[in-house]
Design a protein around this motif. Structure first.
Motif, PDB file in Angstrom:
ATOM      1  N   PRO B  40       9.808  15.277 100.159  1.00  0.00           N
ATOM      2  CA  PRO B  40      10.624  15.777 101.263  1.00  0.00           C
ATOM      3  C   PRO B  40      11.664  16.775 100.768  1.00  0.00           C
ATOM      4  N   GLY B  41      11.860  17.834 101.503  1.00  0.00           N
ATOM      5  CA  GLY B  41      12.868  18.832 101.137  1.00  0.00           C
ATOM      6  C   GLY B  41      12.352  19.917 100.209  1.00  0.00           C
ATOM      7  N   THR B  42      11.131  19.762  99.699  1.00  0.00           N
ATOM      8  CA  THR B  42      10.577  20.802  98.834  1.00  0.00           C
ATOM      9  C   THR B  42      10.373  22.078  99.653  1.00  0.00           C
ATOM     10  N   ARG B  43      10.860  23.179  99.127  1.00  0.00           N
ATOM     11  CA  ARG B  43      10.887  24.426  99.868  1.00  0.00           C
ATOM     12  C   ARG B  43      10.359  25.526  98.964  1.00  0.00           C
ATOM     13  N   VAL B  44       9.713  26.502  99.575  1.00  0.00           N
ATOM     14  CA  VAL B  44       9.310  27.696  98.832  1.00  0.00           C
ATOM     15  C   VAL B  44      10.533  28.599  98.772  1.00  0.00           C
ATOM     16  N   ARG B  45      11.034  28.882  97.576  1.00  0.00           N
ATOM     17  CA  ARG B  45      12.224  29.736  97.455  1.00  0.00           C
ATOM     18  C   ARG B  45      11.829  31.202  97.516  1.00  0.00           C
ATOM     19  N   SER B  46      10.760  31.552  96.871  1.00  0.00           N
ATOM     20  CA  SER B  46      10.292  32.935  96.945  1.00  0.00           C
ATOM     21  C   SER B  46       8.886  33.013  96.383  1.00  0.00           C
ATOM     22  N   VAL B  47       8.253  34.121  96.623  1.00  0.00           N
ATOM     23  CA  VAL B  47       6.925  34.360  96.046  1.00  0.00           C
ATOM     24  C   VAL B  47       6.900  35.763  95.461  1.00  0.00           C
ATOM     25  N   THR B  48       6.097  35.941  94.438  1.00  0.00           N
ATOM     26  CA  THR B  48       5.876  37.285  93.895  1.00  0.00           C
ATOM     27  C   THR B  48       4.398  37.400  93.548  1.00  0.00           C
ATOM     28  N   LYS B  60      14.047  22.499  93.712  1.00  0.00           N
ATOM     29  CA  LYS B  60      14.188  21.364  92.794  1.00  0.00           C
ATOM     30  C   LYS B  60      13.616  20.049  93.346  1.00  0.00           C
ATOM     31  N   GLU B  61      13.579  19.942  94.673  1.00  0.00           N
ATOM     32  CA  GLU B  61      13.128  18.672  95.270  1.00  0.00           C
ATOM     33  C   GLU B  61      11.716  18.297  94.825  1.00  0.00           C
ATOM     34  N   VAL B  62      10.936  19.283  94.401  1.00  0.00           N
ATOM     35  CA  VAL B  62       9.560  18.995  93.994  1.00  0.00           C
ATOM     36  C   VAL B  62       9.537  18.024  92.810  1.00  0.00           C
ATOM     37  N   GLU B  63      10.662  17.968  92.089  1.00  0.00           N
ATOM     38  CA  GLU B  63      10.703  17.076  90.924  1.00  0.00           C
ATOM     39  C   GLU B  63      10.897  15.612  91.320  1.00  0.00           C
ATOM     40  N   GLN B  64      11.267  15.381  92.577  1.00  0.00           N
ATOM     41  CA  GLN B  64      11.500  13.999  93.018  1.00  0.00           C
ATOM     42  C   GLN B  64      10.183  13.354  93.437  1.00  0.00           C
ATOM     43  N   GLN B  65       9.103  13.717  92.794  1.00  0.00           N
ATOM     44  CA  GLN B  65       7.824  13.230  93.270  1.00  0.00           C
ATOM     45  C   GLN B  65       7.663  11.740  92.963  1.00  0.00           C
ATOM     46  N   GLU B  75      -1.010  17.583  95.901  1.00  0.00           N
ATOM     47  CA  GLU B  75      -0.068  18.612  96.324  1.00  0.00           C
ATOM     48  C   GLU B  75      -0.445  19.965  95.732  1.00  0.00           C
ATOM     49  N   PHE B  76      -0.633  19.962  94.424  1.00  0.00           N
ATOM     50  CA  PHE B  76      -0.836  21.245  93.760  1.00  0.00           C
ATOM     51  C   PHE B  76      -2.245  21.785  94.007  1.00  0.00           C
ATOM     52  N   LYS B  77      -3.195  20.886  94.153  1.00  0.00           N
ATOM     53  CA  LYS B  77      -4.535  21.366  94.482  1.00  0.00           C
ATOM     54  C   LYS B  77      -4.509  22.084  95.830  1.00  0.00           C
ATOM     55  N   ALA B  78      -3.822  21.484  96.807  1.00  0.00           N
ATOM     56  CA  ALA B  78      -3.762  22.097  98.137  1.00  0.00           C
ATOM     57  C   ALA B  78      -3.071  23.454  98.075  1.00  0.00           C
ATOM     58  N   LEU B  79      -1.999  23.528  97.296  1.00  0.00           N
ATOM     59  CA  LEU B  79      -1.266  24.795  97.204  1.00  0.00           C
ATOM     60  C   LEU B  79      -2.112  25.869  96.512  1.00  0.00           C
ATOM     61  N   VAL B  80      -2.782  25.470  95.423  1.00  0.00           N
ATOM     62  CA  VAL B  80      -3.610  26.433  94.696  1.00  0.00           C
ATOM     63  C   VAL B  80      -4.770  26.909  95.575  1.00  0.00           C
ATOM     64  N   ALA B  91      -5.059  33.175  91.026  1.00  0.00           N
ATOM     65  CA  ALA B  91      -4.339  32.220  90.179  1.00  0.00           C
ATOM     66  C   ALA B  91      -2.938  32.025  90.735  1.00  0.00           C
ATOM     67  N   LEU B  92      -2.360  30.877  90.410  1.00  0.00           N
ATOM     68  CA  LEU B  92      -1.024  30.546  90.909  1.00  0.00           C
ATOM     69  C   LEU B  92      -0.150  30.060  89.763  1.00  0.00           C
ATOM     70  N   GLN B  93       0.970  30.747  89.574  1.00  0.00           N
ATOM     71  CA  GLN B  93       1.971  30.293  88.612  1.00  0.00           C
ATOM     72  C   GLN B  93       3.086  29.583  89.384  1.00  0.00           C
ATOM     73  N   ILE B  94       3.374  28.362  88.974  1.00  0.00           N
ATOM     74  CA  ILE B  94       4.452  27.600  89.615  1.00  0.00           C
ATOM     75  C   ILE B  94       5.738  27.802  88.825  1.00  0.00           C
ATOM     76  N   THR B  95       6.839  28.023  89.529  1.00  0.00           N
ATOM     77  CA  THR B  95       8.151  27.913  88.903  1.00  0.00           C
ATOM     78  C   THR B  95       9.002  27.000  89.777  1.00  0.00           C
ATOM     79  N   VAL B  96      10.022  26.415  89.176  1.00  0.00           N
ATOM     80  CA  VAL B  96      10.943  25.559  89.921  1.00  0.00           C
ATOM     81  C   VAL B  96      12.350  26.096  89.695  1.00  0.00           C
TER      82      VAL B  96
END
Lengths: 635, 120
Positions: B40-48, B60-65, B75-80, B91-96
């Motif tokens: 909950p609260g995980t948000r996309v901050r930006s994309v490039t 940062k909320e993504v770390e509260q998994q 989660e990550f499979k769906a996003l990719v 390809a998808l590079q994740i940053t937090v």
């Protein structure tokens, strides 16, 4: 069979209230005005306000706006320089605004705002009324005080045989109270929410005769009353809370004859749940239907006011039914059902769900059908001749809605996974690996066991039981069995410690485990874990792998674990650190879910953990027999 | 998501499409749908976008998994799968919070290199 109806009438009150507020704020040249508004007893001060076209504009970096978004559970995504401002509501629905474009999207619905969002300096201004509506809030006035009133935003009806469920959805968690109950009617009060859904609606299905919605209470302390008039013999169940929605279910007695609803021409399209987003726009109105014979068949003219999209479908011969769903639309007047001349049999129109009007045609055969938007709505030309392989669906728009929006959205439709953990894309047939490695263990009698987590990382914790302790216990049991069978065993940890160092990073920790196995030249690597999820639904045993070399090993282990007493979820390929970077065949075993009561009972049973250890050991034994190390005697 | 606008370059259009897709994927389906979700609260901050690799910066909320391998993997499979469904992205590079991280705290997935569909 599920049908959705409507229990709402437009929202005639809202524009007036909002217009009043806008007028009071629309000071020419206003640049740095501010207002305070009360939301859930909290006073929020909005300072980055401006006005545009007589409406209020709110700056996205306004601290008050951020507070409001946070309080409603919404998230905003925007960076200076970007054209799009995206708000994810708690529903969740993604609301997207684009700078310089009056159109905005609420989920799949494209709407028109009172003005286009615009940038000024490092700030972007959005139409405030539209944002509030998307958050299921209404800006009301109580004397001179502005109130952000949570709304009972939608009341959807779902019929399942003789049962009728009313699903109430709103801006705040809804807690209905039963305030009046008799054999013929029941009234629920939803405290804290107002509504613009006021009015009464005939249902006459599933034990429900009518639903009436009224406002009560004050602007500051609103209450919405929902009165359900019951058919004789119908019974009301206790209200149920489903996530943020409330379900009110009624059991009716079986009807003597099918209702119109049950003559629905089709099953609903998959995933066609009505979205509450549809209610944020003034709906289009379907005001009438005219059937006219023409030179080469029959024309069905549908009169529509307002802008909206439509979608049509037809069934394959011999089931010659055709229907068009007009989105975000209300049918003016009662449902229509008329017989019609050849090549038609009949024409029907009804409110199919709260935001969709369905026009259904029965055809005398596989006739040609052409759908074209017109100045007054939509025309359907049904030709006299039979056609072979006619298209079976299509979509478009009437008025100013851009239909490509919907097509484009399909391009980026997210791929959520259901809780089975799979998707149509998963499964062994689609796995792609690099080539098998030429790895030869320098120590073919050595197995590395990796009890997941430990030390500063407890793993998942449920009911006071930590994953780190369970994994260590299972690994020790497995070690003892393997040692007794003549294997050498190295544990990445054999006490409750971090493998790399206390409070290390996740990668340092995982790399340390991988390094231990790689440096030792082990034959096999087994990482033992306990799974968890945010709800108690999922359960079962899963073997995770990453490399080509892992497949045969995981298959053998999974086969032995299949009878461990919980569900066999087989093998899942993933990008997991330890299976990816270990050079030898590796498997990460998620033995069971601590978050599921059944699995929890297993995990906390010493005899079950022993059984799992034995099954893994049996898998290792079988694999080493079937896949002997080159130039080494089989174990 | 709207079609390409007049005056919007193809690079801007790709960026906007990616932003929208990533936000939708992180938001997930409506609550009533039982689905694997980001915390909950995980948000996309930006994309490039860099070539054919998309970068999605999560909050940062993504770390509260609390979803274990099951949730994290889903989660990550769906996003990719979502962002690599966009033409031109594979390809998808994740940053937090703007920084690359090797894996989530207490996590299981390797995240410091771009993820591909073939990882699943």
């Amino acid at each position: 069979m599920t049908n959705r109806f409507i229990a709402r009438t437009g929202s005639p009150g809202a524009p007036i209230v909002l217009a009043l507020l806008a007028a009071s704020l629309a000071i020419p040249g206003l640049a740095d005005s501010s207002i305070s508004a009360i939301y859930q007893r909290q006073t929020i001060r909005f300072t980055h306000l401006s006005s545009a076209s007589g409406s209020v504009a709110i700056g996205v970096t306004d601290p008050g706006f951020q507070t409001l978004l946070h309080a409603t559970g919404a998230l905003l995504t925007w960076k200076p320089g970007e054209r799009y401002v995206l708000i994810t509501t708690s529903a969740p629905v993604v609301v997207s605004f684009a700078i310089g474009d009056r159109r905005y999207d609420v989920g799949p619905i494209s709407l028109q705002a009172s003005f286009a969002p615009y940038a000024r300096g490092n700030e972007v201004y959005l139409p405030f009324d539209e944002v509030l509506r998307a958050l299921d809030l209404a800006l009301r006035r109580d004397g001179g005080v502005a109130i952000l009133q949570p709304q009972l935003a939608a009341l959807d009806l779902r019929q399942d045989g003789n049962r009728m469920t009313l699903l109430a959805h709103g801006a705040a968690p809804l807690h209905p109270r039963t305030v009046r109950e008799s054999a013929t009617a029941i009234t629920y009060a939803f405290d804290g929410v107002g509504t613009t859904l006021g009015g009464s609606r005939q249902i006459n299905a599933g034990g429900v005769r009518t639903v009436q919605i009224t406002n009560s209470g004050t602007v500051r302390d609103p209450t919405t009353l929902v009165t359900v008039e019951l058919a004789p013999g119908a019974v009301a169940e206790a209200p149920r809370e489903e996530e943020r929605d409330v379900a009110l279910t009624f059991d009716g007695v079986p009807p003597a004859a099918p209702t119109i609803a049950e003559e629905s021409p089709t099953p609903e399209p998959a995933g066609a749940g009505a979205t509450s987003a549809a209610t944020v726009n003034g709906p289009a109105l379907v005001t009438g239907i005219a059937v006219q014979p023409s030179a080469d068949g029959v024309t069905v003219a549908i009169a529509i006011t307002g802008d909206t999209g439509y979608e049509w479908h037809r069934l394959r011969d011999p089931d010659n039914r055709f229907w068009v769903d007009i989105k975000n639309a209300q049918l003016q007047g009662p449902p229509i059902e008329e017989s019609a001349s050849a090549p038609l049999i009949s024409v029907r129109a009804r409110q199919d769900d709260p935001s969709t009007v369905r026009i259904a045609l029965s055809l005398q055969g596989p006739k040609s059908v052409a759908v074209t938007p017109s100045a007054t709505g939509l025309g359907i030309l049904v030709g006299g001749e039979d056609v072979g392989d006619a298209p079976r669906s299509g979509s478009g728009s009437v008025g100013n809605v851009v239909s490509e929006g919907q097509q484009n959205a399909a391009l980026v439709t997210p791929a959520p996974l259901d809780e089975s953990g799979g998707s149509e894309n998963s499964g062994e047939s689609t796995w792609k690996f690099g080539p098998h490695s030429n790895y030869v263990p320098t120590n073919p009698r050595l197995i590395v066991l990796d009890p997941g987590h430990g030390g500063s990382d407890r793993g998942t914790i449920h009911g006071g039981v930590a994953e780190a302790d369970l994994t260590l216990d299972m690994a020790k049991r497995l070690r003892d069995i393997l040692t007794a069978r003549g294997w050498q065993v190295k544990m990445t940890r054999d006490t409750d410690v971090d493998v790399y160092a206390a409070d290390d990073t996740a990668k340092q920790e995982l790399q340390a485990r991988v390094d231990l196995a790689n440096k030792a030249g082990a034959r096999l690597f087994v990482s033992i874990h306990a799974n968890a999820f945010i709800n108690s639904g999922p359960y079962g045993t899963t073997c995770y792998i990453s490399k080509a070399d892992d497949v045969a090993f995981a298959r053998t282990v999974a086969a032995h674990l299949a009878s461990d007493g919980t569900k066999d979820d087989g093998i899942v390929k993933s990008h997991l650190y330890v299976t990816l970077h270990t050079r030898m065949p590796a498997v990460l075993i998620e033995t069971a879910f601590l978050s599921n009561p059944g699995d929890y009972a297993l995990l906390t049973s010493a005899s079950w953990r022993q059984k799992v250890a034995e099954e893994i050991a049996d898998g290792i034994a079988q694999y080493s027999r079937e896949y002997p190390v080159p130039n080494q005697p089989a174990q | 998501m709207r079609p390409r606008q007049a005056g919007e370059s193809s690079a801007e259009h790709l960026h906007n499409t990616l932003l929208y897709a990533a936000v939708q994927a992180v938001a997930g389906p409506p609550n009533a749908v039982r689905a694997i979700r980001f915390p909950p609260g995980t948000r996309v901050r930006s994309v490039t976008v860099d070539g054919s690799t998309a970068a999605v910066d999560l909050s940062k909320e993504v770390e509260q998994q609390a979803g274990g391998t099951f949730g994290e993997n889903g989660e990550f499979k769906a996003l990719v799968y979502t962002v690599t469904g966009i033409r031109g992205i594979n390809a998808l590079q994740i940053t937090v919070d703007g920084a690359r991280l090797q894996s989530l705290p207490g996590g299981h997935l390797e995240l410091d290199e771009p993820l591909h569909r073939s990882d699943w």
